[in-house]
Design a protein around this motif. Structure first.
Motif, short mmCIF file in Angstrom:
data_model
loop_
_atom_site.label_atom_id
_atom_site.label_comp_id
_atom_site.label_asym_id
_atom_site.label_seq_id
_atom_site.Cartn_x
_atom_site.Cartn_y
_atom_site.Cartn_z
N ILE A 22 -2.92 3.95 -10.60
CA ILE A 22 -1.69 4.53 -11.14
C ILE A 22 -0.94 3.53 -12.02
CG2 ILE A 22 -1.48 6.12 -9.20
CD1 ILE A 22 0.75 4.36 -8.07
N GLY A 23 -1.61 2.41 -12.33
CA GLY A 23 -1.00 1.40 -13.19
C GLY A 23 0.18 0.70 -12.56
N GLY A 24 0.08 0.49 -11.24
CA GLY A 24 1.22 -0.05 -10.51
C GLY A 24 0.98 -1.38 -9.84
N THR A 25 1.89 -1.75 -8.96
CA THR A 25 1.83 -2.99 -8.20
C THR A 25 1.96 -2.68 -6.72
OG1 THR A 25 4.23 -3.30 -8.36
CG2 THR A 25 2.87 -4.31 -10.09
N VAL A 26 1.50 -3.62 -5.90
CA VAL A 26 1.54 -3.47 -4.44
C VAL A 26 2.71 -4.25 -3.89
CG1 VAL A 26 0.32 -3.93 -2.28
CG2 VAL A 26 -0.95 -3.14 -4.29
N LEU A 27 3.42 -3.64 -2.93
CA LEU A 27 4.54 -4.28 -2.26
C LEU A 27 4.41 -4.06 -0.76
CD1 LEU A 27 7.29 -5.74 -2.61
CD2 LEU A 27 8.35 -3.48 -2.68
N GLN A 28 4.47 -5.12 0.02
CA GLN A 28 4.34 -5.02 1.47
C GLN A 28 5.70 -4.88 2.13
OE1 GLN A 28 2.02 -8.34 2.89
NE2 GLN A 28 0.12 -7.53 2.06
N MET A 29 5.77 -4.03 3.14
CA MET A 29 6.99 -3.82 3.93
C MET A 29 6.59 -3.54 5.37
SD MET A 29 9.28 -1.21 1.58
CE MET A 29 10.58 -1.15 2.84
N GLY A 30 7.57 -3.63 6.27
CA GLY A 30 7.38 -3.23 7.65
C GLY A 30 7.81 -1.79 7.84
N SER A 31 7.49 -1.21 8.99
CA SER A 31 7.97 0.10 9.42
C SER A 31 7.52 1.24 8.52
CB SER A 31 9.49 0.13 9.54
OG SER A 31 9.97 1.45 9.75
N ALA A 32 6.80 2.19 9.11
CA ALA A 32 6.37 3.38 8.37
C ALA A 32 7.58 4.13 7.83
CB ALA A 32 5.55 4.29 9.28
N GLY A 33 8.63 4.23 8.63
CA GLY A 33 9.82 4.94 8.18
C GLY A 33 10.47 4.28 6.99
N ALA A 34 10.56 2.95 7.01
CA ALA A 34 11.16 2.23 5.89
C ALA A 34 10.34 2.41 4.62
CB ALA A 34 11.29 0.75 6.23
N LYS A 35 9.02 2.37 4.74
CA LYS A 35 8.17 2.55 3.56
C LYS A 35 8.29 3.97 3.01
CE LYS A 35 4.44 0.78 5.62
NZ LYS A 35 4.85 -0.12 6.72
N ALA A 36 8.25 4.95 3.90
CA ALA A 36 8.37 6.34 3.46
C ALA A 36 9.71 6.60 2.78
CB ALA A 36 8.19 7.28 4.64
N MET A 37 10.79 6.03 3.32
CA MET A 37 12.09 6.27 2.73
C MET A 37 12.26 5.52 1.41
SD MET A 37 13.28 8.54 4.69
CE MET A 37 11.55 8.97 5.00
N ALA A 38 11.50 4.44 1.20
CA ALA A 38 11.51 3.78 -0.10
C ALA A 38 10.97 4.73 -1.17
CB ALA A 38 10.69 2.50 -0.05
N VAL A 39 9.98 5.54 -0.80
CA VAL A 39 9.45 6.53 -1.75
C VAL A 39 10.47 7.67 -1.93
CG1 VAL A 39 7.50 8.03 -2.32
CG2 VAL A 39 7.11 5.95 -1.00
N VAL A 40 11.09 8.09 -0.85
CA VAL A 40 12.12 9.13 -0.94
C VAL A 40 13.23 8.71 -1.90
CG1 VAL A 40 14.00 10.23 0.36
CG2 VAL A 40 11.68 10.19 1.30
N ARG A 41 13.64 7.44 -1.83
CA ARG A 41 14.74 6.96 -2.67
C ARG A 41 14.32 6.70 -4.10
NH1 ARG A 41 16.03 3.81 1.95
NH2 ARG A 41 15.13 1.92 1.05
N GLY A 42 13.03 6.71 -4.37
CA GLY A 42 12.57 6.41 -5.71
C GLY A 42 12.42 4.93 -5.97
N GLU A 43 12.52 4.12 -4.93
CA GLU A 43 12.33 2.68 -5.05
C GLU A 43 10.85 2.32 -5.03
OE1 GLU A 43 16.52 1.54 -2.83
OE2 GLU A 43 14.63 1.28 -1.78
N ALA A 44 10.03 3.24 -4.59
CA ALA A 44 8.58 3.12 -4.64
C ALA A 44 8.04 4.49 -5.01
CB ALA A 44 8.02 2.64 -3.31
#
Length: 252
Positions: free
Chosen positions: A164-186
């Protein structure tokens, strides 16, 4: 109080309790153990009082298989990201509260993800969520971000980002990662390192309500309230990225 409001209230209240415990002098694994236990006790007591006819599946309680014949099952994770919770200053941990219904063959009908260290709770409605503290929001002109587990990143992390022409970012917590996508930060969250139903139920309920695509890495749907609660992999992404991501993750 309706189910959605109850999920949000319980996730928020459990998060507030966890913040109180966090400043009590414990740290590391001891703090994580105490937080898991007390948050679970709170959630189980509240659900027994406020939804006495419903079954509950919790990470921190023995699995009562009567839930397999129940019409409604709450699926909760008292602390998602216990390791991160035990580290001072970490904000990428969560509380998950979801409700599954047997109607229509079985589906999630309510969900809430609290990020207590950020003072935010997301629920599965169509309200607009503004970016908050946490990951810095990236303008759409920047490369897409793919969030993955910091402790168990899947082997296809970089290939997905490349697709997708992107970059990888590591985070903890499934909820935190999912909400990063919800917010448009990922733009996508991919996982294949092993999870259980309580890890993804509430995040998926919220993400789907916000218009994101959620499923298994082979493109099949996520199914909850099964006898075996192991649900090892997950993709949450912007719908337009789904085909490119699944082409990579389903390739084995």
């Amino acid at each position: 109080m309706d189910d959605r409001a109850l999920a949000g209230d319980l996730a928020t209240a459990a998060g507030e309790l966890l913040l109180q415990i966090r400043v009590g002098g414990l740290a590391g694994k001891q703090l994580g153990k105490e937080g898991d236990m007390r948050s679970n006790e709170f959630l189980m007591a509240q659900l027994a009082n406020r939804r006495p006819d419903d079954a509950v599946l919790s990470e921190e309680s023995a699995d009562d298989k009567s839930r397999l014949h129940a019409d409604r099952v709450w699926i909760v994770d008292p602390v998602d990201g216990t390791r991160e919770y035990g580290v001072p200053g970490r904000t990428d941990w969560a509380v998950h509260v979801a409700l599954w219904s047997a109607e229509g063959g079985g589906t999630l009908i309510a969900g809430a993800v609290a990020l207590p260290a950020l003072g935010i709770t997301y629920v599965d409605d169509d309200s607009v969520i503004e970016p908050t503290d946490g990951l810095a929001s990236s303008p759409r002109g920047e490369r897409p971000r793919v969030v993955v587990s910091g402790s168990r990143p899947p082997a296809f992390s970089q290939p997905v980002a490349d697709a997708i022409g992107g970059t990888v970012l590591q985070m903890g917590s499934a909820g935190a990662k999912a909400m990063a996508v919800v917010r448009g930060e990922a733009d996508a969250y991919v996982h294949a390192g092993g999870q259980y139903e309580w890890d993804s139920a509430a995040p998926v309920a919220v993400a789907e309500a916000k218009g994101l695509w959620c499923g298994r890495i082979d493109g099949s749907p996520l199914v909850y309230n099964r006898d075996d609660t192991y649900l090892p992999d997950l993709v949450i992404c912007r719908p337009e990225l789904r085909d490119k991501i699944i082409a990579v993750t389903s390739a084995g």
